[in-house]
Design a protein around this motif. Structure first.
Motif, PDB file in Angstrom:
ATOM      1  N   ALA A 143       2.379   1.862  -3.312  1.00  0.00           N
ATOM      2  CA  ALA A 143       1.360   2.406  -4.218  1.00  0.00           C
ATOM      3  C   ALA A 143       1.117   3.891  -3.958  1.00  0.00           C
ATOM      4  CB  ALA A 143       0.048   1.629  -4.060  1.00  0.00           C
ATOM      5  N   GLU A 144       1.393   4.331  -2.716  1.00  0.00           N
ATOM      6  CA  GLU A 144       1.242   5.747  -2.358  1.00  0.00           C
ATOM      7  C   GLU A 144       2.475   6.559  -2.746  1.00  0.00           C
ATOM      8  OE1 GLU A 144      -1.298   7.309  -0.440  1.00  0.00           O
ATOM      9  OE2 GLU A 144      -2.580   5.553  -0.357  1.00  0.00           O
ATOM     10  N   ARG A 191       0.825  -1.203   0.000  1.00  0.00           N
ATOM     11  CA  ARG A 191       0.000   0.000   0.000  1.00  0.00           C
ATOM     12  C   ARG A 191       0.866   1.262   0.000  1.00  0.00           C
ATOM     13  NH1 ARG A 191      -5.395   1.787   0.583  1.00  0.00           N
ATOM     14  NH2 ARG A 191      -5.240   4.055   0.380  1.00  0.00           N
TER      15      ARG A 191
END
Length: 228
Positions: free
Chosen positions: A28-29, A25
């Motif tokens: 992905a950020e 995550r």
């Protein structure tokens, strides 16, 4: 670190599924993410990679996350988001005492974790921009330039978040600041789900600076009392 540079996060958790999910995550950020699975490797990786933020599980092999946090902060202060399976107030206060800035209790939402990471990094940026001045309120002296606090002549060591909360309260002495406002202005959170975070940090400040310094206004928030 400039705007165009990628922020680095160290994720420390001995559960591979959790560590990989968090790392995926955060990547992905837009973050550069390293992973460590035990206490000794976490400390070594923090020294070698110099992360901008650490996501740190409390329960780890080797030595626990509290010891990891203590050792990391002794070498180089860095924002730390603690992950804990327990929600006991004493555990949370111990985490804050060794230098953690925030915590999440397992199980947690990956989306919420990512939001906390962004908020911590924004807060760290704001802390670096505090204007240079001293705040003197009777026997309480806050040196914003050197980031040092003295009470009755004795230096008191605060974590970065405790320092920023104290500066925020001291900037408006005797004014009652709601928990939700403190969350928004100190932590950078836009919702009130984390008001217990404010309560825990206030308890830590009282323990270090004296119970007389911060007044609770039940159902509303807190005010810094000018020492007599």
């Amino acid at each position: 670190m400039g705007e165009g540079q990628q922020r680095r996060v160290l994720v420390v958790d001995d559960e591979p599924t959790i560590a990989q999910s968090v790392a995926a995550r955060l990547r992905a950020e837009g973050f550069d993410v390293d992973i460590a699975a035990d206490g000794p490797s976490a400390v070594a990786m923090a020294a070698a990679r110099q992360p901008d933020l650490v996501v740190l599980d409390v329960m780890l092999p080797g030595f626990d996350g509290l010891e990891v946090c203590r050792r990391i902060q002794a070498e180089r202060p860095v924002p730390v988001l603690m992950l804990t399976a327990r929600d006991e107030e004493t555990d949370l206060l111990v985490g804050l005492a060794v230098g953690a800035d925030d915590y999440l209790t397992k199980p947690f939402s990956i989306r919420e974790l990512a939001a906390r990471v962004h908020a911590l990094l924004r807060r760290a940026g704001r802390a670096a921009q505090l204007d240079g001045r001293k705040i003197v309120l009777a026997d309480l002296v806050i040196d914003v330039v050197e980031r040092r606090v003295h009470r009755a002549g004795d230096e008191v060591h605060l974590t970065p978040t405790e320092f920023q909360l104290l500066v925020h309260l001291a900037g408006r002495p005797r004014a009652v600041l709601p928990r939700e406002r403190l969350l928004a202005e100190v932590w950078g959170w836009g919702e009130a789900a984390g008001t217990r975070t404010v309560d825990s940090h206030v308890k830590a400040l009282r323990r270090k600076l004296g119970a007389d310094l911060i007044r609770t206004v039940h159902g509303v928030g807190y005010a810094l009392e000018v020492p007599r």
